[in-house]
Design an enzyme around this catalytic site. Structure first.
Site, PDB file in Angstrom:
ATOM      1  N   VAL A 153       3.799  -3.201   2.230  1.00 53.56           N
ATOM      2  CA  VAL A 153       4.194  -2.673   3.542  1.00 53.56           C
ATOM      3  C   VAL A 153       4.840  -1.292   3.427  1.00 53.56           C
ATOM      4  O   VAL A 153       5.270  -0.718   4.423  1.00 53.56           O
ATOM      5  CB  VAL A 153       5.156  -3.644   4.284  1.00 53.56           C
ATOM      6  CG1 VAL A 153       4.505  -4.997   4.503  1.00 53.56           C
ATOM      7  CG2 VAL A 153       6.481  -3.797   3.545  1.00 53.56           C
ATOM      8  N   HIS A 164      -0.239  -6.975   5.717  1.00 53.89           N
ATOM      9  CA  HIS A 164       1.113  -7.474   6.014  1.00 53.89           C
ATOM     10  C   HIS A 164       1.920  -6.494   6.866  1.00 53.89           C
ATOM     11  O   HIS A 164       3.110  -6.694   7.079  1.00 53.89           O
ATOM     12  CB  HIS A 164       1.868  -7.798   4.714  1.00 53.89           C
ATOM     13  CG  HIS A 164       1.306  -8.997   3.995  1.00 53.89           C
ATOM     14  ND1 HIS A 164       1.646  -9.327   2.710  1.00 53.89           N
ATOM     15  CD2 HIS A 164       0.411  -9.934   4.391  1.00 53.89           C
ATOM     16  CE1 HIS A 164       0.984 -10.420   2.340  1.00 53.89           C
ATOM     17  NE2 HIS A 164       0.227 -10.800   3.347  1.00 53.89           N
TER      18      HIS A 164
END
Ligand SMILES: [Zn+2]
Length: 239
Positions: A103, A119
């Site tokens: 991320v 994600h």
């Protein structure tokens, strides 16, 4: 006899379609903590206690404070040679797709364009009321952030524990896994689903699957070739 490195290099050179799956290992090569286990501890909270929709609805300020801490840690980190090698692979491959579980946004910073951040991305925020998504690079982000469109509460645009992957990301990723000639699995432990099942999906569809990881993983047995080592050292050698 050719070395495994030479075999993978020539397989990549001949491939028309390449898909890459990356995980925490490639980020830790840039000094990004995994935020899992003791690495994720902050004021005695575990990541599993904070990265949930329940934690956010209970105490959005606490969750945002934790994300501010993470954003501050990540803001100083730079893409490493493995991130740059993946960009080069994208540029020279006819059909390319990158699927990342990370991320931190380092793939985008390096220049990757054909990618699914399955994600989410810590530099993106999403409105809990109207769903508007936008980039936000404030460090720290002022409390409590609100949507400029409707005034609703903003949350990190991250897939939290108990939440499903975005439909579009999942469809795009699955297509890239089924249609590739080669899948590179880089720096992922192979224990977090659904990504843990991605190597099997590509393998069943006939792809040559290679793993680059310092340690054996549950998917090591399944793949065609394994290169043991750090992504930042091995990836540049493949190009
Ligand atoms: Zn809104």
């Amino acid at each position: 006899m050719k070395s495994d490195l030479a075999i993978l290099k020539s397989t990549l050179d001949a491939a028309g379609a390449v898909t890459v799956l990356t995980g925490a290992g490639i980020s830790s090569d840039s000094g990004v903590p995994t935020f899992r286990g003791t690495d994720g501890l902050w004021r005695n909270f575990r990541a599993e206690d904070l990265a949930t929709p329940q934690a956010f609805s209970r105490d959005p300020r606490l969750v945002w404070e934790w994300y501010n801490w993470r954003r501050e840690l990540i803001a100083s980190k730079q893409p490493n040679p493995a991130h740059h090698a993946i960009v080069e692979l994208e540029r020279r491959t006819g059909r390319f797709w990158l699927i990342t579980q990370n991320v931190d946004g380092l793939h985008r910073s390096a220049g990757s364009e054909k990618l699914s951040e399955i994600h989410g991305n810590i530099w993106m925020v999403r409105c809990t009321a109207c769903g508007r998504i936008e980039e936000n690079r404030d460090v720290p982000i002022p409390f409590l952030p609100s949507c400029r469109q409707c005034g609703g509460l903003l949350r990190p645009h991250i897939i939290w524990f108990g939440e499903s992957l975005g439909h579009e990301d999942l469809m795009r990723s699955t297509a890239a896994l089924k249609q590739c000639d080669v899948l590179l699995v880089i720096g992922t432990s192979g224990v977090v689903y659904p990504a843990a099942g991605f190597a099997a999906v590509a393998k069943e569809a006939g792809a040559f699957v290679a793993e680059i990881n310092p340690e054996p993983t549950p998917q090591s047995e399944l793949v065609d070739l394994v290169l043991r080592g750090r992504a930042k050292e091995i990836m540049p050698l493949l190009l």
